[in-house]
Motif scaffolding. Structure first.
Motif, PDB file in Angstrom:
ATOM      1  N   VAL A  69       0.848  -1.185   0.000  1.00 49.54           N
ATOM      2  CA  VAL A  69       0.000   0.000   0.000  1.00 49.54           C
ATOM      3  C   VAL A  69       0.885   1.237   0.000  1.00 49.54           C
ATOM      4  O   VAL A  69       1.874   1.299   0.736  1.00 49.54           O
ATOM      5  N   VAL A  70       0.546   2.202  -0.845  1.00 46.66           N
ATOM      6  CA  VAL A  70       1.187   3.515  -0.798  1.00 46.66           C
ATOM      7  C   VAL A  70       0.091   4.558  -0.603  1.00 46.66           C
ATOM      8  O   VAL A  70      -1.054   4.358  -1.018  1.00 46.66           O
ATOM      9  N   HIS A  77      -3.491   3.373  -1.794  1.00 44.36           N
ATOM     10  CA  HIS A  77      -3.563   2.811  -3.143  1.00 44.36           C
ATOM     11  C   HIS A  77      -2.741   1.521  -3.181  1.00 44.36           C
ATOM     12  O   HIS A  77      -1.675   1.445  -2.559  1.00 44.36           O
ATOM     13  N   ALA A  78      -3.257   0.550  -3.926  1.00 44.01           N
ATOM     14  CA  ALA A  78      -2.561  -0.728  -4.028  1.00 44.01           C
ATOM     15  C   ALA A  78      -1.214  -0.551  -4.719  1.00 44.01           C
ATOM     16  O   ALA A  78      -1.049   0.299  -5.595  1.00 44.01           O
ATOM     17  N   ASP A 186      10.311   7.503  -7.932  1.00 44.74           N
ATOM     18  CA  ASP A 186       9.126   7.568  -8.782  1.00 44.74           C
ATOM     19  C   ASP A 186       7.909   7.328  -7.902  1.00 44.74           C
ATOM     20  O   ASP A 186       7.760   6.259  -7.322  1.00 44.74           O
ATOM     21  N   ASP A 187       7.042   8.331  -7.794  1.00 43.24           N
ATOM     22  CA  ASP A 187       5.853   8.221  -6.951  1.00 43.24           C
ATOM     23  C   ASP A 187       6.206   7.881  -5.508  1.00 43.24           C
ATOM     24  O   ASP A 187       5.499   7.120  -4.841  1.00 43.24           O
ATOM     25  N   ARG A 247       4.612  -1.468   3.012  1.00 47.08           N
ATOM     26  CA  ARG A 247       4.432  -0.015   2.944  1.00 47.08           C
ATOM     27  C   ARG A 247       5.703   0.616   2.387  1.00 47.08           C
ATOM     28  O   ARG A 247       6.467   1.249   3.116  1.00 47.08           O
ATOM     29  N   PRO A 248       5.950   0.465   1.088  1.00 45.01           N
ATOM     30  CA  PRO A 248       7.204   0.977   0.512  1.00 45.01           C
ATOM     31  C   PRO A 248       7.360   2.479   0.624  1.00 45.01           C
ATOM     32  O   PRO A 248       8.469   2.992   0.744  1.00 45.01           O
ATOM     33  N   GLY A 249       6.254   3.202   0.596  1.00 39.43           N
ATOM     34  CA  GLY A 249       6.344   4.655   0.669  1.00 39.43           C
ATOM     35  C   GLY A 249       6.764   5.164   2.033  1.00 39.43           C
ATOM     36  O   GLY A 249       7.213   6.309   2.161  1.00 39.43           O
TER      37      GLY A 249
END
Length: 391
Positions: A69-70, A77-78, A186-187, A247-249
């Motif tokens: 999830v980000v 968002h998936a 990126d994002d 949760r990469p973000g």
């Protein structure tokens, strides 16, 4: 791009029964968003692909309960993508083309890459000794619409059925994606950092496959790695990669020295796996020049006279990387992932990629490597999807 047909979406209730968890974190808001995305996607695909469609099946990370999830503007968002099998009654080119258009339409609509991988129902009954089919046979899949019994057609598969080439293919893909990863964010998700985490998971999972073990979840495989006596540094990196996927973000950006240290660790681990599996050199600089085979040849020789030369090149014991795309990919990926600044390895990589020489730009090399990776996935790996296991 064609707009989503509101009538199609409204024709079905916009929710699926909550039979499983989709994300690693399991946060209610994220779970609700994924349910809503999948319900709307399934309704439209079911309406558009009938009567060719037998069933739409969710596979991959969200089917395993390991989706990421980000946050964007405070909303979940998936991440990184939704992957589905579109099981068709027969091989149907028209339905396959329509599925591609639907995937693009919903990718744009949801803001999440959507992939619809088409397979005729009969192909589910064939024995496929690959990691993806093992994952599906174990039940890491969910029928979103259509025939609820369709997965009963999938042939049983166990870890012991997989050849060692599956471990080699797993880390080859990881190295190729690492070499292709841009060095800018990126994002909110740094591709190099993400690719390094996936490379750690690939090395850990390849280690388990070669030991005849492969738990159904990332957490179980982390425990299995520790049980095998794998170095604490590597088990810790595997755990960190699992947390990152959820949760990469939210993950802090690693420093340049931290990235270099993790890259060196992955390189050593990769080389040790291939040394134990195929007797390849332990040095990344020697690996691209290794003359031994890294992958088994197809068991059946060609019957058409025009393909005998290509088959002979692929079967060459002295130069296996001349004609075999997988062999060239494995060597070029290592050279470009771990030794990008080594001029000799870069030149060897350009030759393996059939480029002209040392003057090739980074863009040309990346384009050639990406094309080779895509071709091998499509032509050599008879798999459920033409994508990485952690995508």
């Amino acid at each position: 791009m064609k707009a989503v047909n509101p009538a199609h979406v409204a024709a079905f209730p916009p929710e699926l029964p909550p039979t499983r968890r989709y994300t690693l974190g399991g946060e209610p808001a994220a779970e609700h968003q994924v349910l809503q995305d999948l319900s709307r996607l399934a309704a439209d695909v079911d309406a558009e692909l009938r009567p060719a469609l037998v069933a739409l099946v969710l596979i991959g990370r969200f089917a395993r309960g390991e989706g990421g999830v980000v946050l964007s503007n405070g909303e979940p968002h998936a991440h990184p993508s939704y992957r589905c099998l579109a099981v068709l009654a027969d091989d149907d080119d028209d339905a396959t083309r329509l599925a591609r258009r639907l995937a693009q339409r919903w990718s744009n609509h949801l803001g999440v890459p959507v992939f619809l991988h088409c397979h005729a129902r009969a192909t589910l009954r064939r024995a496929r000794k690959t990691l993806w089919w093992l994952d599906i046979a174990r039940g890491n899949a969910e029928v979103l619409c259509g025939d609820r019994q369709v997965l009963q057609n999938v042939r049983a598969c166990d870890v012991g059925d997989l050849p060692s080439d599956e471990a080699g293919w797993l880390i080859t893909q990881a190295a190729a994606e690492l070499a292709l990863a841009p060095r800018t964010a990126d994002d909110g998700v740094a591709p190099l950092n993400a690719s390094l985490h996936k490379a750690v998971l690939s090395c850990g999972d390849a280690t388990l496959l070669l030991a005849g073990r492969f738990g159904s979840t990332l957490q179980s495989r982390e425990t299995q790695l520790a049980g095998l006596g794998v170095a604490t540094e590597r088990v810790s990196a595997y755990h960190a990669a699992t947390v990152y996927l959820g949760r990469p973000g939210d993950a802090p950006s690693p420093s340049e020295p931290e990235l270099r240290g993790r890259l060196a660790m992955v390189a050593r681990w990769h080389m040790e796996i291939e040394h134990g599996r195929r007797g390849a050199p332990l040095s990344p600089s020697a690996f691209p020049r290794h003359r031994g085979r890294l992958f088994d040849l197809p068991k059946v020789a060609p019957t058409r006279p025009t393909t005998w030369l290509r088959w002979w090149l692929r079967s060459s014991a002295e130069f296996p990387y001349v004609g075999d795309d997988r062999e060239r990919l494995a060597r070029a990926a290592v050279a470009l992932a771990y030794l990008q600044e080594d001029r000799g390895c870069r030149l060897m990589a350009t030759r393996l990629l059939r480029l002209s020489g040392s003057g090739e730009s980074d863009a040309a090399i990346s384009l050639a490597l990406g094309a080779l990776l895509s071709r091998v996935r499509h032509e050599t790996q008879r798999d459920a999807v033409d994508g990485g296991f952690y995508s």
